[in-house]
Design a protein around this motif. Structure first.
Motif, PDB file in Angstrom:
ATOM      1  N   ARG A   1       3.835   8.633  -0.227  1.00  0.00           N
ATOM      2  CA  ARG A   1       4.440  10.070  -0.122  1.00  0.00           C
ATOM      3  C   ARG A   1       3.542  10.660   1.052  1.00  0.00           C
ATOM      4  O   ARG A   1       4.369  11.412   1.997  1.00  0.00           O
ATOM      5  CB  ARG A   1       4.602  11.072  -1.337  1.00  0.00           C
ATOM      6  CG  ARG A   1       5.516  12.069  -1.263  1.00  0.00           C
ATOM      7  CD  ARG A   1       5.795  12.730  -2.466  1.00  0.00           C
ATOM      8  NE  ARG A   1       6.763  12.035  -3.205  1.00  0.00           N
ATOM      9  CZ  ARG A   1       6.273  11.776  -4.490  1.00  0.00           C
ATOM     10  NH1 ARG A   1       5.169  12.403  -5.136  1.00  0.00           N
ATOM     11  NH2 ARG A   1       6.990  10.981  -5.270  1.00  0.00           N
ATOM     12  N   LYS A   2       2.428  10.725   1.101  1.00  0.00           N
ATOM     13  CA  LYS A   2       1.722  11.267   2.337  1.00  0.00           C
ATOM     14  C   LYS A   2       2.116  10.767   3.510  1.00  0.00           C
ATOM     15  O   LYS A   2       2.016  11.384   4.398  1.00  0.00           O
ATOM     16  CB  LYS A   2       0.162  11.069   1.994  1.00  0.00           C
ATOM     17  CG  LYS A   2      -0.477  11.832   0.922  1.00  0.00           C
ATOM     18  CD  LYS A   2      -1.943  11.392   0.652  1.00  0.00           C
ATOM     19  CE  LYS A   2      -2.532  12.076  -0.612  1.00  0.00           C
ATOM     20  NZ  LYS A   2      -2.855  13.615  -0.269  1.00  0.00           N
ATOM     21  N   ILE A   3       2.186   9.404   3.670  1.00  0.00           N
ATOM     22  CA  ILE A   3       2.621   8.722   4.824  1.00  0.00           C
ATOM     23  C   ILE A   3       4.295   9.078   5.207  1.00  0.00           C
ATOM     24  O   ILE A   3       4.320   9.132   6.392  1.00  0.00           O
ATOM     25  CB  ILE A   3       2.242   7.224   4.684  1.00  0.00           C
ATOM     26  CG1 ILE A   3       0.866   6.903   4.191  1.00  0.00           C
ATOM     27  CG2 ILE A   3       2.599   6.333   5.992  1.00  0.00           C
ATOM     28  CD1 ILE A   3      -0.202   7.350   5.242  1.00  0.00           C
ATOM     29  N   LYS A   4       4.788   9.365   4.268  1.00  0.00           N
ATOM     30  CA  LYS A   4       6.334   9.647   4.425  1.00  0.00           C
ATOM     31  C   LYS A   4       6.119  10.932   5.249  1.00  0.00           C
ATOM     32  O   LYS A   4       7.216  10.999   6.074  1.00  0.00           O
ATOM     33  CB  LYS A   4       7.124   9.692   3.110  1.00  0.00           C
ATOM     34  CG  LYS A   4       8.660   9.828   3.296  1.00  0.00           C
ATOM     35  CD  LYS A   4       9.473  10.277   2.060  1.00  0.00           C
ATOM     36  CE  LYS A   4       9.126  11.668   1.780  1.00  0.00           C
ATOM     37  NZ  LYS A   4      10.176  12.134   0.715  1.00  0.00           N
ATOM     38  N   TYR A   5       5.539  11.918   4.617  1.00  0.00           N
ATOM     39  CA  TYR A   5       5.511  13.189   5.174  1.00  0.00           C
ATOM     40  C   TYR A   5       5.209  13.165   6.789  1.00  0.00           C
ATOM     41  O   TYR A   5       5.580  13.607   7.594  1.00  0.00           O
ATOM     42  CB  TYR A   5       4.582  14.168   4.531  1.00  0.00           C
ATOM     43  CG  TYR A   5       5.282  14.505   3.002  1.00  0.00           C
ATOM     44  CD1 TYR A   5       6.569  14.435   2.916  1.00  0.00           C
ATOM     45  CD2 TYR A   5       4.257  15.064   2.114  1.00  0.00           C
ATOM     46  CE1 TYR A   5       6.916  14.947   1.669  1.00  0.00           C
ATOM     47  CE2 TYR A   5       4.758  15.483   1.008  1.00  0.00           C
ATOM     48  CZ  TYR A   5       6.228  15.494   0.713  1.00  0.00           C
ATOM     49  OH  TYR A   5       6.702  15.738  -0.611  1.00  0.00           O
ATOM     50  N   LEU A   6       3.919  12.250   7.107  1.00  0.00           N
ATOM     51  CA  LEU A   6       3.511  12.174   8.504  1.00  0.00           C
ATOM     52  C   LEU A   6       4.525  11.510   9.518  1.00  0.00           C
ATOM     53  O   LEU A   6       4.923  11.724  10.266  1.00  0.00           O
ATOM     54  CB  LEU A   6       2.192  11.483   8.272  1.00  0.00           C
ATOM     55  CG  LEU A   6       1.048  12.134   7.747  1.00  0.00           C
ATOM     56  CD1 LEU A   6      -0.124  11.222   7.629  1.00  0.00           C
ATOM     57  CD2 LEU A   6       0.598  13.276   8.464  1.00  0.00           C
ATOM     58  N   VAL A   7       5.240  10.500   8.738  1.00  0.00           N
ATOM     59  CA  VAL A   7       6.463   9.785   9.347  1.00  0.00           C
ATOM     60  C   VAL A   7       7.678  10.906   9.695  1.00  0.00           C
ATOM     61  O   VAL A   7       8.031  11.042  10.885  1.00  0.00           O
ATOM     62  CB  VAL A   7       7.114   8.573   8.724  1.00  0.00           C
ATOM     63  CG1 VAL A   7       8.359   8.132   9.235  1.00  0.00           C
ATOM     64  CG2 VAL A   7       5.877   7.611   8.578  1.00  0.00           C
TER      65      VAL A   7
END
Length: 441
Positions: free
Chosen positions: A171-177
């Motif tokens: 989810r952290k990576i999703k927010y950055l994407v």
């Protein structure tokens, strides 16, 4: 032997297969089913019959009145206004294994109109009632959704706090994407591994081409980019997935027992996760609890990241707002962005990197980096001039200090970015102002 029957009316299964073939999107099927479910709740609440029995009655009236769909149009208009109201007496279940219970809440007029159209298509195909948009407009006026203000973009600091707050790495990576691409939450859950091209044009950047079937409105495919750091993280995260796997739906769309969740449930779970993180942050940072007065929506949301991205793209490209809107996929501005070459599109994104990530030093060819270089050189020049002043005095044509407009803003930003004590900047300016220019050299 199977009996051949000619019928203009489709079965539910035939209708949903038709929706899937037309859109090539599971999301469209889910939206169609959700619309019918809402219509069923309406008919049970208002008329105490399920939607199937209501359709049979409407079809009988349609035939009796020689293909007049007046009764159907009036019912759909009533359904529209029903959606604009809260219904505390109707409790629905949602979330993982439908564990969460909540009453039906009013939705926006634009959303309600979309649901009515979903039901209209269904009635036409399954109910055999050929009702057109014009028929509906005769009895239904959709109120214009008044917007007292545009959504406020989140700040980079707020995005970082959201990323740090969530406990799941995917989810952290999703927010950055989402920060880099301005994807809507539902789009971020549907894009697949094969839509990503890593190391484009011999760089560490990645390109994501959102296919037309998952873009809102399904008007045109969209091209966005990932900064090197995010691209590297996403490549590592998705290395074991198949090309057709939706990355974040696959990684985040599992129930506690490991079974796959449908897209609607996944999106609801992601919204709930965002809400939990926001509430937690609001205990320390009150701005995370702020809401708009005119609609009660939270100012800080996943959608507000889109506004941040548009602003960053604009600032990085000479405040060109059209490019900002085009990058995030607004129809009015999309053409002038997607008609550019891939290299030109990447350059637009690279120019915005300092505003998107806060990183400046690694991107020396950007517009902001050049401003920083020039500004830092100016400060160094002032420091040298001050040293000369203290040592030898100052000529009548002493240094001119521009203290107006954007200059002071730039100085303050430089002081923050390069750890130059603000009191040192102020001291230099005060000393230069106090020094008297000798009458003679």
């Amino acid at each position: 032997m199977k009996k051949f029957v000619i019928s203009e009316r489709l079965t539910d299964e035939e209708y949903f297969n038709k929706v899937l073939k037309k859109s090539d999107s599971k999301g469209s099927v889910i939206a169609a089913k959700n619309g019918i479910t809402s219509f069923d709740r309406f008919t049970k609440n208002v008329y105490d019959i399920d939607h199937r029995k209501m359709i049979d009655e409407l079809y009988a009236d349609y035939q009796k009145n020689h293909n007049s769909c007046g009764a159907t149009a009036k019912l759909l208009a009533e359904f529209f206004y029903w959606q604009l109201e809260d219904h505390d007496d109707i409790i629905i279940k949602s979330g993982r294994k439908l564990a969460t219970e909540k009453p039906i809440r009013a939705i926006l007029s634009g959303t309600a109109h979309g649901v009515v159209n979903q039901v209209r298509y269904y009635l036409r195909a399954v109910g055999g009632i050929k009702i057109t948009a014009e028929d509906l407009r005769d009895v239904l006026t959709v109120p214009i959704q008044q917007r007292e203000e545009d959504p406020e973009p989140m700040t980079l600091d707020q995005i970082i706090k959201i990323v740090d707050s969530t406990t799941k790495y995917a989810r952290k990576i999703k927010y950055l994407v989402i920060r880099d691409t301005a994807m809507r939450s539902s789009e971020s859950m549907q894009f697949t591994k094969k839509m990503i091209t890593f190391n484009i044009l011999d760089t560490e950047y990645a390109k994501i081409r959102l296919s037309q079937k998952i873009v809102k409105g399904k008007s045109k495919a969209r091209v966005n980019f990932l900064s090197p750091d995010v691209a590297k993280k996403l490549e590592e995260l998705s290395k074991d997935l198949k090309d057709d796997d939706p990355i974040f739906w696959t990684l985040l769309g599992k129930d506690n027992d490991g079974s796959e969740l449908d897209l609607l449930t996944v999106n609801r779970n992601e919204a709930a996760a965002m809400d939990r993180d926001r509430k937690r942050l609001a205990e320390k940072f009150p701005e995370f609890g702020a809401k708009y007065e005119h609609n009660g929506f939270h100012k800080i949301s996943l959608h507000a990241i889109r506004a941040f991205t548009a602003t960053a793209i604009s600032k990085g490209n000479s405040n060109n707002e059209d490019l900002g809107h085009g990058y995030i996929g607004h129809k009015k501005y999309l053409d002038q962005y997607i008609r550019k070459t891939e290299a030109e599109q990447l350059e637009i994104f690279k120019n915005a990197i300092p505003y998107l990530t806060g990183i400046v030093k690694e991107y020396d060819d950007s517009e902001l980096a050049q401003e920083v270089k020039e500004g830092k050189s100016q400060i160094a020049l002032l420091a040298r001039q001050l040293a000369e002043l203290k040592k030898n005095g100052l000529s009548k044509s002493g240094p001119v200090i521009n203290t107006t407009g954007n200059y002071d803003k730039l100085v303050l930003e430089l002081a923050k970015r390069y750890d130059i004590p603000l009191d040192e900047i102020v001291q230099i300016k005060m000393q230069l102002q106090k020094e008297s220019i000798p009458n003679s050299v």
